[in-house]
Design a protein around this motif. Structure first.
Motif, mmCIF file in Angstrom:
data_model
loop_
_atom_site.group_PDB
_atom_site.id
_atom_site.type_symbol
_atom_site.label_atom_id
_atom_site.label_comp_id
_atom_site.label_asym_id
_atom_site.label_seq_id
_atom_site.Cartn_x
_atom_site.Cartn_y
_atom_site.Cartn_z
ATOM 1 N N SER A 1 0.821 -1.205 0.000
ATOM 2 C CA SER A 1 0.000 0.000 0.000
ATOM 3 C C SER A 1 0.857 1.257 0.000
ATOM 4 C CB SER A 1 -0.941 -0.012 1.206
ATOM 5 O OG SER A 1 -0.249 -0.358 2.392
ATOM 6 N N VAL A 2 1.962 1.242 0.775
ATOM 7 C CA VAL A 2 2.857 2.400 0.792
ATOM 8 C C VAL A 2 3.524 2.577 -0.563
ATOM 9 C CG1 VAL A 2 4.914 3.412 1.836
ATOM 10 C CG2 VAL A 2 3.273 2.197 3.262
ATOM 11 N N ALA A 3 4.035 1.471 -1.132
ATOM 12 C CA ALA A 3 4.712 1.550 -2.429
ATOM 13 C C ALA A 3 3.774 2.066 -3.508
ATOM 14 C CB ALA A 3 5.239 0.163 -2.806
ATOM 15 N N GLU A 4 2.519 1.638 -3.467
ATOM 16 C CA GLU A 4 1.548 2.077 -4.472
ATOM 17 C C GLU A 4 1.299 3.573 -4.375
ATOM 18 O OE1 GLU A 4 -3.053 1.064 -5.859
ATOM 19 O OE2 GLU A 4 -2.094 -0.087 -4.259
ATOM 20 N N VAL A 5 1.168 4.087 -3.174
ATOM 21 C CA VAL A 5 0.955 5.523 -2.988
ATOM 22 C C VAL A 5 2.150 6.312 -3.503
ATOM 23 C CG1 VAL A 5 0.741 7.335 -1.252
ATOM 24 C CG2 VAL A 5 -0.648 5.271 -1.062
ATOM 25 N N LEU A 6 3.344 5.861 -3.164
ATOM 26 C CA LEU A 6 4.558 6.568 -3.589
ATOM 27 C C LEU A 6 4.748 6.491 -5.098
ATOM 28 C CD1 LEU A 6 7.052 5.446 -0.777
ATOM 29 C CD2 LEU A 6 5.830 7.620 -0.962
ATOM 30 N N GLU A 7 4.483 5.341 -5.691
ATOM 31 C CA GLU A 7 4.654 5.171 -7.141
ATOM 32 C C GLU A 7 3.717 6.080 -7.930
ATOM 33 O OE1 GLU A 7 4.042 0.938 -7.396
ATOM 34 O OE2 GLU A 7 6.158 0.581 -7.861
ATOM 35 N N LYS A 8 2.525 6.319 -7.401
ATOM 36 C CA LYS A 8 1.573 7.196 -8.092
ATOM 37 C C LYS A 8 1.958 8.665 -7.950
ATOM 38 C CE LYS A 8 -2.533 4.215 -7.825
ATOM 39 N NZ LYS A 8 -3.904 4.062 -7.249
ATOM 40 N N ALA A 9 2.447 9.026 -6.769
ATOM 41 C CA ALA A 9 2.714 10.441 -6.512
ATOM 42 C C ALA A 9 4.007 10.926 -7.153
ATOM 43 C CB ALA A 9 2.769 10.683 -5.005
ATOM 44 N N ALA A 10 5.054 10.105 -7.171
ATOM 45 C CA ALA A 10 6.384 10.569 -7.597
ATOM 46 C C ALA A 10 6.424 11.091 -9.032
ATOM 47 C CB ALA A 10 7.405 9.451 -7.390
ATOM 48 N N PRO A 11 5.895 10.378 -10.046
ATOM 49 C CA PRO A 11 5.964 10.918 -11.417
ATOM 50 C C PRO A 11 5.221 12.243 -11.572
ATOM 51 C CG PRO A 11 5.460 8.573 -11.437
ATOM 52 C CD PRO A 11 5.318 9.024 -10.024
ATOM 53 N N ALA A 12 4.050 12.358 -10.931
ATOM 54 C CA ALA A 12 3.278 13.594 -11.050
ATOM 55 C C ALA A 12 4.016 14.760 -10.408
ATOM 56 C CB ALA A 12 1.902 13.414 -10.395
ATOM 57 N N VAL A 13 4.633 14.533 -9.252
ATOM 58 C CA VAL A 13 5.389 15.597 -8.580
ATOM 59 C C VAL A 13 6.628 15.951 -9.394
ATOM 60 C CG1 VAL A 13 6.705 16.179 -6.506
ATOM 61 C CG2 VAL A 13 4.512 14.986 -6.305
ATOM 62 N N GLY A 14 7.292 14.939 -9.966
ATOM 63 C CA GLY A 14 8.460 15.195 -10.800
ATOM 64 C C GLY A 14 8.125 16.063 -11.998
ATOM 65 N N LYS A 15 7.009 15.795 -12.631
ATOM 66 C CA LYS A 15 6.580 16.595 -13.780
ATOM 67 C C LYS A 15 6.271 18.024 -13.366
ATOM 68 C CE LYS A 15 3.221 16.536 -17.573
ATOM 69 N NZ LYS A 15 2.078 15.795 -18.198
ATOM 70 N N ALA A 16 5.630 18.185 -12.203
ATOM 71 C CA ALA A 16 5.264 19.525 -11.734
ATOM 72 C C ALA A 16 6.479 20.348 -11.330
ATOM 73 C CB ALA A 16 4.295 19.404 -10.558
ATOM 74 N N THR A 17 7.530 19.693 -10.846
ATOM 75 C CA THR A 17 8.719 20.413 -10.369
ATOM 76 C C THR A 17 9.852 20.430 -11.388
ATOM 77 O OG1 THR A 17 9.478 18.377 -9.267
ATOM 78 C CG2 THR A 17 8.212 19.962 -7.949
ATOM 79 N N GLY A 18 9.641 19.828 -12.548
ATOM 80 C CA GLY A 18 10.667 19.831 -13.586
ATOM 81 C C GLY A 18 11.827 18.902 -13.286
ATOM 82 N N VAL A 19 11.567 17.830 -12.581
ATOM 83 C CA VAL A 19 12.613 16.866 -12.228
ATOM 84 C C VAL A 19 12.350 15.561 -12.975
ATOM 85 C CG1 VAL A 19 13.691 15.567 -10.360
ATOM 86 C CG2 VAL A 19 12.860 17.884 -9.944
ATOM 87 N N ALA A 20 13.397 15.026 -13.584
ATOM 88 C CA ALA A 20 13.284 13.735 -14.254
ATOM 89 C C ALA A 20 13.340 12.636 -13.186
ATOM 90 C CB ALA A 20 14.411 13.555 -15.270
#
Length: 365
Positions: free
Chosen positions: A134-153
């Protein structure tokens, strides 16, 4: 033709309210009525406890290892964005090398690794499905979206995935739940169908069904269904210790509370222990009190020991075994010290002595 007898009081009059209440208390209807109320309350508590802890898992504090310049440039912006997206804090644990961070993940001190590269312009975000799906699923969903918003690959990887037969990470919870419930149900059955067992015999038979039951659970899940590739002997003994502990917890409460022993057993092991065990929902997503309490209860100890045995071999912790062993030891000690209060047992008088002993009337004569 004779008339049906009518209830009367002490002098042939209709019974008073006090006499009717006294008669009701001595009838089987009082405990039956109490059980109706208790079962209704238990149903609501059961549904409420599991819904409270599992229906909407939300991260609060996620231990995260960091390597490199995570607090420079866009790395800091990414961390801030993750906390905002998760509405939770990432508890940062800096490490000097990736190897040290991976070791911390294997020791289950952290649930993710943030490896900052190129002054934070590129990040590798490693999660561990085995640490908590459950923790991994939450993190996997959030990380790409945050990376795109902050300009981080951002590159997200699961470096400790779950086994193929257990894609949701629930099999360990289920086998631990089986051991807990069958453990105290076995003790209940011994108290009903083998009531005459003496204290040492009762403990010995609890050990026997725990060892056999733990073996069967492990054999069915691993050999028959192939759902989990278990370290068989270790998993078997963890299940056996869980069943023994659960059985002795009921025996302890049966000694202290008699026929109402099921109430504290069910409350401790099922209403509180199982939802807070971390088996269905990882502890960072549990309501904070449950995440702390659950580790000190037998279901939590069982899940933690089994989880480490299956997914993190060589990194087993002593704490879950201290929890299980401590509850078993306390339960056995309470049962033994107050064994005279336990509703079971038998006298040691030989059968022929009982047969030749004079009755009360003969003795009086």
């Amino acid at each position: 033709m004779s008339e049906m007898p009518q209830p009367h009081g002490a002098h042939g009059r209709p019974p008073t309210r006090r006499e009717r209440w006294s008669s009701f208390k001595e009838s089987p209807f009082l405990p039956a009525s109490v059980l109706v109320l208790i079962l209704a309350a238990a149903a609501g508590l059961f549904a409420g406890s599991y819904t409270y802890s599992m229906a909407d898992p939300t991260p609060r504090h996620v231990p995260t290892a960091t390597v490199g310049a995570y607090d420079e440039g866009r790395g800091k912006a990414f961390l801030d964005g993750m906390e905002k997206a998760l509405d939770a804090s990432l508890k940062i644990h800096p490490y000097d090398s990736r190897a040290a961070a991976v070791e911390a993940m294997n020791d289950q001190k952290v649930f993710a690794i943030l490896d900052a590269r190129d002054s934070g312009k590129a990040l590798v975000f490693d999660v561990s499905g085995a640490s908590g799906a459950s923790v991994a699923e939450v993190l996997e969903k959030a990380a790409p979206a945050v990376g795109k918003a902050t300009g981080v690959a951002v590159t997200v990887r699961d470096i400790k995935p779950l086994q193929e037969g257990d894609p949701r990470g629930l099999a360990i919870f289920y086998i631990s739940l089986a051991a807990v419930i069958i453990g105290f149900v076995g003790a209940i059955q011994l108290s009903v169908h083998a009531r005459a067992l003496n204290p040492l015999e009762r403990i010995a038979f609890t050990v026997a069904y725990a060892l056999l039951g733990g073996f069967v659970i492990a054999a069915v899940v691993d050999w028959l269904l192939g759902a989990l590739d278990l370290p068989f002997v270790e998993s078997w003994l963890i299940l056996a210790l869980t069943m023994f502990t659960s059985g002795m917890v009921f025996t302890m409460f049966n000694t202290l509370f008699g026929r109402w022993a099921m109430l504290p057993t069910w409350g401790l092991m099922v209403l509180l222990g199982n939802p807070s065990s971390g088996g269905a929902v990882s502890w960072p997503l549990l309501p904070s009190p449950l995440g702390v309490i659950g580790r000190w209860l037998p279901p939590g100890g069982s899940v933690n020991a089994q989880h480490t045995a299956v997914y993190f071999p060589g990194h087993q912790h002593v704490f879950p075994f201290l929890v299980l062993g401590g509850w078993a030891l306390v339960s056995c000690a309470v049962f033994w010290i107050w064994r005279h209060r336990h509703p079971g047992g038998r006298t040691d008088a030989p059968a022929h002595a009982e047969a030749t002993a004079p009755s009360a009337g003969e003795a009086a004569a």
